[in-house]
Design a protein around this motif. Structure first.
Motif, PDB file in Angstrom:
ATOM      1  N   ARG A  23       0.811  -1.159   0.135  1.00  0.00           N
ATOM      2  CA  ARG A  23       0.191  -0.110   0.002  1.00  0.00           C
ATOM      3  C   ARG A  23       0.900   1.371   0.027  1.00  0.00           C
ATOM      4  NH1 ARG A  23      -2.736  -3.922   2.024  1.00  0.00           N
ATOM      5  NH2 ARG A  23      -4.678  -4.356   1.723  1.00  0.00           N
ATOM      6  N   ALA A  24       2.099   1.062  -0.203  1.00  0.00           N
ATOM      7  CA  ALA A  24       3.081   2.258  -0.329  1.00  0.00           C
ATOM      8  C   ALA A  24       3.724   2.134  -1.561  1.00  0.00           C
ATOM      9  CB  ALA A  24       3.898   2.109   1.091  1.00  0.00           C
ATOM     10  N   LYS A  25       4.715   3.129  -1.802  1.00  0.00           N
ATOM     11  CA  LYS A  25       5.626   3.156  -2.837  1.00  0.00           C
ATOM     12  C   LYS A  25       6.567   1.749  -2.470  1.00  0.00           C
ATOM     13  CE  LYS A  25       9.136   6.414  -4.598  1.00  0.00           C
ATOM     14  NZ  LYS A  25       9.711   7.632  -4.589  1.00  0.00           N
ATOM     15  N   VAL A  29       8.340   2.534  -7.302  1.00  0.00           N
ATOM     16  CA  VAL A  29       7.397   2.940  -8.104  1.00  0.00           C
ATOM     17  C   VAL A  29       6.020   3.664  -7.150  1.00  0.00           C
ATOM     18  CG1 VAL A  29       5.225   1.786  -9.393  1.00  0.00           C
ATOM     19  CG2 VAL A  29       7.692   0.869  -9.597  1.00  0.00           C
ATOM     20  N   PRO A  30       5.794   4.914  -7.473  1.00  0.00           N
ATOM     21  CA  PRO A  30       4.900   5.529  -6.582  1.00  0.00           C
ATOM     22  C   PRO A  30       3.270   4.986  -6.974  1.00  0.00           C
ATOM     23  CG  PRO A  30       5.473   6.850  -8.685  1.00  0.00           C
ATOM     24  CD  PRO A  30       6.304   5.596  -8.626  1.00  0.00           C
ATOM     25  N   LEU A  31       2.347   5.180  -5.834  1.00  0.00           N
ATOM     26  CA  LEU A  31       1.005   4.624  -6.155  1.00  0.00           C
ATOM     27  C   LEU A  31       0.455   6.364  -5.878  1.00  0.00           C
ATOM     28  CD1 LEU A  31       1.039   1.508  -4.105  1.00  0.00           C
ATOM     29  CD2 LEU A  31       1.071   1.769  -6.639  1.00  0.00           C
ATOM     30  N   LYS A  32      -0.776   6.132  -6.699  1.00  0.00           N
ATOM     31  CA  LYS A  32      -1.670   7.257  -6.190  1.00  0.00           C
ATOM     32  C   LYS A  32      -2.484   6.910  -5.071  1.00  0.00           C
ATOM     33  CE  LYS A  32      -1.942   8.147 -11.365  1.00  0.00           C
ATOM     34  NZ  LYS A  32      -2.789   7.838 -12.421  1.00  0.00           N
ATOM     35  N   ILE A  73       8.516  -2.084 -13.865  1.00  0.00           N
ATOM     36  CA  ILE A  73       9.323  -3.403 -13.423  1.00  0.00           C
ATOM     37  C   ILE A  73      10.616  -2.590 -13.017  1.00  0.00           C
ATOM     38  CG2 ILE A  73      10.648  -5.287 -14.278  1.00  0.00           C
ATOM     39  CD1 ILE A  73       8.483  -5.681 -16.508  1.00  0.00           C
ATOM     40  N   ALA A  74      11.305  -3.325 -11.530  1.00  0.00           N
ATOM     41  CA  ALA A  74      12.236  -2.646 -11.236  1.00  0.00           C
ATOM     42  C   ALA A  74      13.381  -3.849 -10.760  1.00  0.00           C
ATOM     43  CB  ALA A  74      11.826  -1.746  -9.988  1.00  0.00           C
ATOM     44  N   LEU A  75      14.611  -3.441 -10.623  1.00  0.00           N
ATOM     45  CA  LEU A  75      15.537  -4.238 -10.031  1.00  0.00           C
ATOM     46  C   LEU A  75      15.263  -4.208  -8.551  1.00  0.00           C
ATOM     47  CD1 LEU A  75      19.076  -3.330 -11.906  1.00  0.00           C
ATOM     48  CD2 LEU A  75      17.822  -5.538 -11.843  1.00  0.00           C
ATOM     49  N   THR A  76      15.443  -5.320  -7.800  1.00  0.00           N
ATOM     50  CA  THR A  76      15.013  -5.001  -6.339  1.00  0.00           C
ATOM     51  C   THR A  76      16.283  -4.763  -5.819  1.00  0.00           C
ATOM     52  OG1 THR A  76      15.524  -7.373  -5.898  1.00  0.00           O
ATOM     53  CG2 THR A  76      13.443  -6.853  -6.368  1.00  0.00           C
ATOM     54  N   ARG A  77      17.529  -4.995  -6.317  1.00  0.00           N
ATOM     55  CA  ARG A  77      18.667  -4.549  -5.402  1.00  0.00           C
ATOM     56  C   ARG A  77      19.058  -2.942  -5.336  1.00  0.00           C
ATOM     57  NH1 ARG A  77      22.715  -3.572  -9.414  1.00  0.00           N
ATOM     58  NH2 ARG A  77      22.153  -4.728 -11.317  1.00  0.00           N
ATOM     59  N   ASP A  78      18.462  -2.175  -6.371  1.00  0.00           N
ATOM     60  CA  ASP A  78      18.612  -0.674  -6.487  1.00  0.00           C
ATOM     61  C   ASP A  78      17.501   0.099  -6.787  1.00  0.00           C
ATOM     62  OD1 ASP A  78      18.940  -1.097  -9.081  1.00  0.00           O
ATOM     63  OD2 ASP A  78      20.940  -0.620  -9.334  1.00  0.00           O
ATOM     64  N   SER A  79      16.416  -0.612  -7.094  1.00  0.00           N
ATOM     65  CA  SER A  79      15.235   0.306  -7.691  1.00  0.00           C
ATOM     66  C   SER A  79      15.176   0.763  -9.059  1.00  0.00           C
ATOM     67  CB  SER A  79      14.697   1.008  -6.614  1.00  0.00           C
ATOM     68  OG  SER A  79      14.155   0.497  -5.408  1.00  0.00           O
ATOM     69  N   VAL A  96       5.340  -4.698 -10.811  1.00  0.00           N
ATOM     70  CA  VAL A  96       4.604  -4.017  -9.964  1.00  0.00           C
ATOM     71  C   VAL A  96       3.176  -3.480 -10.639  1.00  0.00           C
ATOM     72  CG1 VAL A  96       4.249  -2.010  -8.579  1.00  0.00           C
ATOM     73  CG2 VAL A  96       6.440  -3.136  -8.795  1.00  0.00           C
ATOM     74  N   TRP A  97       2.089  -3.961 -10.279  1.00  0.00           N
ATOM     75  CA  TRP A  97       0.836  -3.597 -11.166  1.00  0.00           C
ATOM     76  C   TRP A  97       0.068  -2.650 -10.016  1.00  0.00           C
ATOM     77  CZ3 TRP A  97       2.504  -8.700 -11.598  1.00  0.00           C
ATOM     78  CH2 TRP A  97       2.919  -9.019 -12.797  1.00  0.00           C
ATOM     79  N   PRO A  98      -0.123  -1.588 -10.434  1.00  0.00           N
ATOM     80  CA  PRO A  98      -1.206  -0.594  -9.526  1.00  0.00           C
ATOM     81  C   PRO A  98      -2.562  -1.405  -9.581  1.00  0.00           C
ATOM     82  CG  PRO A  98       0.238   0.773 -10.898  1.00  0.00           C
ATOM     83  CD  PRO A  98       0.330  -0.496 -11.497  1.00  0.00           C
ATOM     84  N   LEU A  99      -3.111  -1.397  -8.407  1.00  0.00           N
ATOM     85  CA  LEU A  99      -4.559  -1.556  -8.430  1.00  0.00           C
ATOM     86  C   LEU A  99      -5.378  -0.623  -7.716  1.00  0.00           C
ATOM     87  CD1 LEU A  99      -3.904  -5.390  -7.039  1.00  0.00           C
ATOM     88  CD2 LEU A  99      -4.452  -4.672  -9.525  1.00  0.00           C
TER      89      LEU A  99
END
Length: 156
Positions: A23-25, A29-32, A73-79, A96-99
């Motif tokens: 429920r957070a960035k 990847v920011p969420l609205k 899509i992001a690398l988990t090691r450095d975003s 990461v899919w926003p819902l």
């Protein structure tokens, strides 16, 4: 397909690691406001001879109303967002899919896997490439619903 098995999907070798709702960035990847994100972490290896980032359509969550068909899509090691993956080098990636905030995500979710085949000569231009995207199968993973405090850390 068992969730802990490695999967050959044409140009990619995949190994799903985990899925969760944040429920957070997450991983940059920011969420609205009012959104949450479905996150799939996967170890992805480029099986080709050149750097590539044609991995957006490899996974699709089944049965969810997605706000946008393609994930971030992001690398988990450095975003780093949408990096090119180098040949033979495995990287942990976060899809990461926003819902919508009120979207119901089942406790176990199936993800469709799309594979392509390599053709040394295509029929139109006579050039090599990866073609014929086809649904290879599905992998079903448990989905953890993270508390907001854990979500802020990228699910770690």
């Amino acid at each position: 397909m068992p969730p802990d098995a490695g999967i050959d999907a044409g140009r990619w070798h995949l190994k799903p690691v985990r899925a969760y709702v944040s429920r957070a960035k997450v991983y940059g990847v920011p969420l609205k406001p009012g959104q949450k994100a479905l996150v799939l972490e996967v170890d992805l290896t480029n099986r080709t001879a050149q750097s590539d980032k044609a991995y957006f359509n490899v996974f699709t969550p089944d049965g969810l109303a997605l706000l946008d068909g393609l994930p971030m899509i992001a690398l988990t090691r450095d975003s780093t967002l949408t990096p090119e993956l180098h040949p033979g080098m495995t990287e942990r990636m976060a899809y990461v899919w926003p819902l919508a905030g009120d979207a119901i995500v089942p406790a176990n979710l199936s993800f469709g896997i799309i594979a392509e085949i390599f053709k040394p000569r295509d029929n139109l231009y006579g050039t090599p490439g990866w073609f014929n995207p086809t649904r290879l199968g599905t992998v079903t993973l448990p989905v953890v619903d993270l508390p907001v405090a854990d979500s802020r850390k990228g699910g770690s």
